[in-house]
Write an enzyme that holds these catalytic residues in place. Structure first.
Site: not given
Ligand code: DGJ
Length: 684
Positions: A431, A488
């Protein structure tokens, strides 16, 4: 005059050079093998008229201010004036040409390669005898068609990635710059130039993608004389100082088969050239990711119960997301402390992984390696490891580590490698959740170096590129990862649209798509399980809800669609996505066609209520006109109660030629919004 040509797939690039830098004398459909390239270059010469200089400055691979080129130059130096380059030599071998040029102590190189996947890759490098300050260095500059009225580029934001913009060509410059230190949600480095009349299925279009994860600048310029140029380079921030500089690779494709020809080439190139698969034969496993189920509240009993249900639904890889390390109870602390949180995981991850393996699933783990919270042991020990000033504004309570520093990379390598060595982990979700405080190419090169070191040490581990969803999706990162987290947003209606537009670039095999919670966490919408499941099954499928929330009927529905995905993924993931030109704007539709053409599936998503009473015919594409195909509607049970007509496809399969399917199309039942019609077909 010196002339050369390169052919890739159905396209040709031709070049010419005299004393100065080479220029592209032609880019378009493949030319006959015996074309006279000298005559081609001469035919491309332009007239002069009033209000002009006495010589038209060439639109070369690096347009030169020093030769009175009045548009955007391809190279800008801070203090060495505007050099005038002289063509030195070309090294041409099968599929590749490197052009060399000199100006005093500067050596400029343009490398252009025809890739087996049918695209061209182009890169510029500059070397200097003495240290230089470089403000701008473009990848080899391509002329843009004057038959294009519009540019199609991509913008977006968190939870609404891959939005296509159509912008008219006008005299002057359209500049886009991603200055956030990543390729970004806002201005991802993709551009398509469709010629007049181009649709998804027909017409001419040119596609460009800058393979760089650190932020880029794009300039599309129409000069007063009518010529057009497109430049891509690194984002301009701090000047680069040194004696050796390089642009990233620009990936370029011409299509004579509409936007889908561009999409097909990019999909093919990313999947089959750019991405390195640890095991290409392994089917893309169905994911379970726990983020939207439990967020930071990790505990073994909940997660084993969730794993039981996820496995029963058909999951094959269980991914433990954020919250397992340091004292990470929310997003304010612990990034950088890549050691188990023993409060949550007294015996480490061993019991959970053993349980997950016992259910036949593999195990994946979340990291955010480049980041650090000020509230972390790492930051307390090494505040000087951060990127940017101490008094910077934080983002999601975090700062960025300076990845250009070898000791930072060595520390991260050791910490991540220790976890990968202790536990049987086959997948990392990598991430990146904040914008960088400075634009700096060395940061990106440092990130690449860490990826490369970890991949060399753990070659079987797959990696997903996530950056607050789809904030870092580009061929630079995909050379080191195998999956992207597109967004997301697990809202299937949003995903339907995003997946459709991203298909101009991204293949199914790398595009993650999950079935989210019943009440979508990013939109509040509640959508039917059938629709959510089919949208996820269009790409690399996964689940992200708490499966304990599912009703029996929802679980049954999801299990069935997951089984369908598993039965079809082998050919779908190796095939091509073709966007359909649906005659109803309420419908977002695509076909996925097997590489050998033996079968296809149509996904026709009803995104909103149609204006007209009955569905409009949906014309298919990409079929063999004379071949016969047996088509059948897979999910007639998803029809609404109002659907009461005698439509043949509701009750039986039909055999039709490709010609008919492409010219007349198919008629589908009426549908409520958030319905996905799935039409399967085999070639007889
Ligand atoms: C942002 C990501 O896009 C999410 O899917 C998740 O992994 C969160 N971060 C976790 O903090």
């Amino acid at each position: 005059m010196n002339v050369w040509r390169l052919d890739a797939g159905a396209q040709t690039l031709a070049f010419a050079a005299e004393a100065g830098l080479p220029w592209v004398s032609y880019w378009g459909p493949r030319l006959p093998q015996d074309e006279d390239l000298d005559a081609l270059a001469q035919a491309g010469a332009l007239d002069l008229t009033g209000g002009m200089l006495d010589v038209l400055a060439p639109l070369s691979l690096c347009p030169e201010a020093g030769r009175s080129f009045s548009g955007q130059p391809g190279l800008v130096l801070a203090d060495a004036g505007a050099p005038v380059f002289h063509f030195d030599r070309a090294e041409a071998k099968a599929g590749e040409i490197v052009f060399h040029a000199r100006a005093g102590g500067l050596q400029l190189r343009h490398r252009i390669r025809a890739e087996a996947t049918g695209v061209f890759t182009l890169q510029t490098t500059l070397d200097s005898d003495a240290p230089l300050r470089v403000i701008w260095l473009a990848a080899p500059v391509l002329p843009a068609s004057q038959l294009a009225d519009e540019m199609l580029d991509v913008s977006g934001k968190w939870s609404r990635e891959f939005h296509l913009n159509r912008v008219a060509w006008t005299p002057g410059i359209r500049a886009r710059e991603a200055r956030t230190g990543r390729s970004g949600h806002e201005h991802p480095p993709y551009l398509i130039l469709p010629e007049r009349g181009c649709t998804n299925g027909a017409g001419a279009a040119y596609g460009l993608h800058y393979a760089w994860s650190g932020g880029h600048r794009m300039v599309a310029e129409e000069l007063p004389d009518g010529r057009r140029q497109v430049q891509f380079g690194h984002a301009t921030g701090a000047e680069a100082v040194g004696t050796s500089f390089a642009s990233a690779e620009l990936i370029a494709v011409y299509s004579g088969a509409g936007l889908n020809g561009v999409g097909q080439a990019f999909q093919h190139d990313l999947r089959d050239r750019v991405v390195c698969w640890p095991d290409a034969r392994r089917p893309r496993p169905v994911h379970y990711n726990c983020w939207e189920a439990i967020y930071f509240k990790h505990n073994l009993s909940d997660l084993t119960a969730i794993a039981d249900r996820a496995a029963a639904l058909g999951a094959e890889r269980f991914v433990l997301d954020d919250g397992w390390f340091g004292r990470r109870d929310d997003d304010t602390s612990s990034l950088g402390d890549w050691v188990m949180d023993r409060h949550k995981w007294p015996e480490g991850l061993h019991p959970l992984i053993a349980h997950v393996h016992g259910l036949g699933m593999s195990f994946g783990l979340w990291f955010e390696p480049e980041m650090v919270n000020p509230d972390s042991d790492l930051y307390r020990a090494h505040p000087d490891w951060r990127l940017g000033p101490a008094d910077q504004v934080t983002g999601r309570h975090q700062m960025v580590l300076n990845m250009a520093r070898p000791e930072v990379r060595a520390h991260l390598f050791a910490a991540i490698s220790a976890i990968l060595s202790e536990y049987p982990i086959d997948y990392i979700k990598w991430d990146h959740n904040r914008l960088l405080p400075v634009v700096d190419a060395d940061q990106t090169l440092g990130v690449y170096a860490l990826f490369d070191a970890l991949r060399a040490a753990h070659p079987k581990v797959e990696i997903e590129s996530c950056a607050s969803g789809g904030g870092r999706i580009d061929a630079g990162i995909l050379a080191r990862t195998q999956r992207v987290w597109l967004s997301d947003s697990n809202d299937a209606l949003e995903r339907l649209r995003m997946q459709h537009d991203a298909a101009l670039f991204l293949p199914s095999a790398i595009t993650g798509s999950h079935v989210g919670p019943r009440h979508c966490h990013t939109s509040g919408r509640v959508l039917p399980m059938a629709f959510r499941a089919w949208v996820a099954a269009q790409r690399h499928m996964g689940f992200e809800m708490d499966p304990r929330e599912l009703t029996e009927a929802e679980a049954e529905e999801l299990t069935a669609v997951t089984a369908w995905y598993k039965a079809n993924r082998a050919w779908m993931m190796a095939g091509t996505i073709h966007r359909l030109d649906a005659s109803d704007p309420a419908m977002i539709a695509e076909m996925q066609i097997a590489a050998d053409g033996s079968c296809f599936v149509v996904f026709a998503g009803q995104a909103e209520v149609s204006m007209q009473i009955l569905p409009r015919p949906l014309r298919l594409t990409g079929l063999e006109p004379l071949a016969r195909y047996r088509i059948r509607l897979r999910n007639v049970s998803d029809k609404p109660p109002q659907s009461r007509g005698p439509l043949a496809l509701k009750t039986k399969s039909l055999v039709l030629t490709g010609a008919t399917l492409m010219a007349a199309g198919i008629n589908l039942p009426v549908a409520w919004p958030a319905t996905m019609w799935v039409v399967e077909a085999e070639r007889l």
